[in-house]
Design an enzyme around this catalytic site. Structure first.
Site, short mmCIF file in Angstrom:
data_model
loop_
_atom_site.label_atom_id
_atom_site.label_comp_id
_atom_site.label_asym_id
_atom_site.label_seq_id
_atom_site.Cartn_x
_atom_site.Cartn_y
_atom_site.Cartn_z
N ASP A 132 0.85 -1.20 0.00
CA ASP A 132 0.00 0.00 0.00
C ASP A 132 0.88 1.24 0.00
O ASP A 132 2.05 1.17 0.35
CB ASP A 132 -0.86 0.03 1.28
CG ASP A 132 0.00 -0.06 2.54
OD1 ASP A 132 0.37 -1.20 2.91
OD2 ASP A 132 0.34 0.99 3.13
N ASP A 191 1.41 4.36 2.13
CA ASP A 191 1.02 4.76 3.48
C ASP A 191 0.19 6.06 3.41
O ASP A 191 0.04 6.66 2.35
CB ASP A 191 2.27 4.91 4.36
CG ASP A 191 1.92 4.88 5.84
OD1 ASP A 191 1.06 4.08 6.26
OD2 ASP A 191 2.50 5.71 6.59
#
Ligand SMILES: CSC[C@H]1O[C@H](OP(=O)(O)O)[C@H](O)[C@@H]1O
Ligand SMILES: Nc1ncnc2[nH]cnc12
Length: 257
Positions: free
Chosen positions: A204, A206
């Site tokens: 991902d 952040d």
């Protein structure tokens, strides 16, 4: 006796069909799960799921000392840590693999050492990762055409919560990826003279990048990328030479007071 140990992170709870499962008791309690012994391309390997078989240990409660001690006791000399990480930089994209070369420790209250006295050791951490293993994994990832970063600084936060936006913006000034478990796993392996290499998969961006991350997303992306990590392990592990020429065991020679 397996000379190679793998510690699987979030989403990675097994990497082979075990031939044997060993319950190990250590001076630091039990590891996260019984140690699985199996083979990867004919090479004997030990495996521990870092968070437990059913992901029952949060990052701040992982029995890091017991995990490393158990692997050492079984004969492991080289540890391969597999981690899911958030990206702090645009160019580290979800799905990319990072062979971490540095870390910054932002954890707060873990058991960081095997040497709590009367034996006192100060281990050099200038270059925390095994150069020989790093080279093998980088070369192999390239051979396989995997999206790999040869370097990356991992900031380890205490967790179990994710970062605030302000924290994330601060962290991205001095690190590339973020996670919650590299420390003290790498420290402890080094304290026992073991080699340690870290294979991180970006799951991902952040929270600096606007959209808040969640645990379900991390696990979903890690599952999607598990096959890449498996291919990397299958091709790299047979290339690891029997004898170590890296000097990781030598750090202990000058560490004691
Ligand atoms: C499941 S989201 C957060 C969790 O994922 C990472 O685990 P690991 O490093 O063991 O792959 C992160 O460090 C957190 O523990
Ligand atoms: N964004 C993130 N922060 C901390 N740990 C993570 N593990 C995976 N993604 C993460």
């Amino acid at each position: 006796m397996p000379k190679i140990g793998i510690i699987g992170g979030s989403g990675v709870y097994g990497v082979f069909e075990p031939k044997e499962t060993v319950k190990v008791h250590t001076p630091y309690g039990r590891p996260s799960a019984p140690v699985e012994i199996g083979e990867i391309e004919g090479v004997e390997v030990a495996f521990i799921p870092r968070h437990g078989k059913y992901h029952e240990f949060p990052p701040h409660e992982v029995p890091y000392r017991a995990n490393i001690w158990a692997l050492k006791e079984l004969g492991v000399e080289r540890v391969i840590g597999i981690n899911a990480v958030g990206s702090l930089k645009e160019e580290y994209k979800p799905g990319d693999i990072v062979i971490i070369d540095q870390f910054i420790d932002f954890t707060k209250k873990r058991e960081y050492t095997f040497y709590n006295g009367p034996r006192v050791a100060h281990i050099s951490m200038a270059d925390p990762f095994c150069p020989e293993l790093r080279r093998i994994f980088i070369e192999t990832a390239k051979e396989l055409g995997l999206p790999v970063h040869e370097k990356g600084t991992y900031i380890c936060i205490e967790g179990p919560r994710f970062s605030t936006r302000a924290e994330s913006r601060m962290f991205r000034q001095f690190a590339d990826v973020i996670g919650m478990t590299l420390v003290p796993e790498v420290n402890l392996a080094r304290e026992l003279g073991m080699c340690y290499v870290n294979i991180s998969t970006v799951t991902d961006y952040d929270v600096w990048a606007e959209k808040p991350v969640d645990a379900q997303e991390v696990l979903r992306v890690m599952k999607e990328n598990e096959e890449k990590v498996q291919r990397l392990l299958r091709k790299a592990i047979p290339k690891i030479p029997e004898e170590r020429k890296c000097g990781c065991a030598d750090v202990l020679k000058t560490a004691f007071v």
